[in-house]
Design a protein around this motif. Structure first.
Motif, PDB file in Angstrom:
ATOM      1  N   GLU A 117      -6.694  -4.744  -2.594  1.00 30.52           N
ATOM      2  CA  GLU A 117      -5.406  -5.391  -2.374  1.00 30.52           C
ATOM      3  C   GLU A 117      -5.870  -5.633  -0.093  1.00 30.52           C
ATOM      4  OE1 GLU A 117      -1.243  -3.089  -0.476  1.00 30.52           O
ATOM      5  OE2 GLU A 117      -2.619  -2.426  -1.834  1.00 30.52           O
ATOM      6  N   MET A 141       0.869  -0.954   0.079  1.00 35.20           N
ATOM      7  CA  MET A 141      -0.133  -0.340  -0.164  1.00 35.20           C
ATOM      8  C   MET A 141       0.837   0.870  -0.474  1.00 35.20           C
ATOM      9  SD  MET A 141      -2.939   1.140   2.835  1.00 35.20           S
ATOM     10  CE  MET A 141      -3.324  -0.427   2.716  1.00 35.20           C
ATOM     11  N   ASN A 164      -8.196   0.158  -7.010  1.00 38.34           N
ATOM     12  CA  ASN A 164      -6.879  -0.602  -6.813  1.00 38.34           C
ATOM     13  C   ASN A 164      -6.696  -1.643  -4.891  1.00 38.34           C
ATOM     14  OD1 ASN A 164      -6.671  -1.414  -9.456  1.00 38.34           O
ATOM     15  ND2 ASN A 164      -5.106   0.312  -9.456  1.00 38.34           N
TER      16      ASN A 164
END
Length: 293
Positions: A42, A1, A38
């Motif tokens: 994740e 991240m 995204n």
């Protein structure tokens, strides 16, 4: 991240709109939407509830908002420390503390240090012991001021020589205001407002000689200023420390100490093996010298 995406997430959470956040971040709306999708993929969690007019956070999103802000604050704090000149002592010092008159010691130290190092900036955070240690453990503040009883085993500390006095905050027209001090029996049959901290509750219970559940507790507080407003409105009597609420002049309130006296020791704490910035190290050394003198 990525840190950049965490900043994007916080911007959207604050604006409650992808288009508004994209404009503030100076990126396109499709780019921002893709980055957020995204992130959700994740994490394997939905972070947003996408409405027609605004975006709100899911429970997972609310949790991430707290963690993301802590991460960003720590990164900004670290970058600021690295950007500090090696020749001139400057930078930011973060101090957290409960409500106590001992903050005057910090203020005097900071003021005298300011004359020699005017480029040091101080950031104060107010909260109870749990709030302070939470931020200290996460590296978001450098020093904490805590009131005993407190578990000091995890920290290095300096004991402050002065002590705070426990007592009862009440309206000046209250019957107990005619007394010079408050005894345990005086707490029976009156509405009590007390601290929500467990260790504080335990300490007062020892003084009272009974469990506080036997008292008529009508409210608890985290910060005593809010409790003082309840007292001022006639809701009850607040068990608190002295010198935190103005009881002079036109104030409707007064403070009476407990008897036998109940005093609280104070400590300035920091994490063991803490690596300080030059500004924080200078402040700690100056504080130790002042207290020793």
């Amino acid at each position: 991240m990525e840190i950049r995406v965490l900043r994007y997430f916080l911007a959207v959470a604050k604006a409650e709109s992808i288009s508004k956040a994209a404009s503030l971040l100076n990126i396109s709306q499709p780019t921002l939407s893709r980055q957020l999708m995204n992130m959700e993929e994740e994490l394997g969690k939905s972070l947003f509830i996408r409405g027609n007019r605004k975006i709100t956070l899911t429970e997972e999103g609310k949790f991430l908002r707290i963690r993301a802000q802590e991460i960003i604050d720590l990164i900004d704090k670290t970058q600021s420390e690295f950007n500090t000149s090696n020749e001139i002592i400057s930078g930011d010092i973060y101090i957290g503390g409960g409500e106590t008159d001992a903050i005057r010691i910090i203020a005097k130290c900071a003021h005298s240090l300011q004359k020699k190092y005017p480029n040091i900036r101080y950031h104060l955070f107010s909260g109870n012991g749990d709030d302070v240690t939470d931020k200290l453990d996460k590296g978001l503040i450098d020093f904490g001021i805590v009131i005993e009883p407190f578990d000091l085993s995890k920290y290095d500390f300096i004991r402050i020589p002065q002590k705070d006095t426990w007592g009862l905050l009440m309206k000046k027209e209250s019957p107990l205001a005619s007394k010079d001090f408050i005894e345990p029996s005086d707490l029976l049959n009156i509405p009590i407002i007390t601290s929500s901290q467990r260790l504080v509750e335990s300490e007062i219970s020892k003084w009272f000689g009974k469990d506080l559940s036997e008292l008529n507790i009508v409210a608890t507080y985290n910060l005593v200023y809010n409790a003082s407003l309840l007292v001022d409105e006639g809701m009850g009597y607040a068990l608190c420390l002295d010198k935190l609420i103005n009881t002079t002049g036109d104030s409707n309130l007064c403070f009476r100490p407990l008897y036998p006296p109940l005093e609280a020791s104070l400590n300035i704490i920091w994490k063991k093996y803490q690596v300080f910035s030059r500004a924080s190290e200078t402040f700690l050394r100056h504080l130790q010298e002042n207290l020793n003198n």
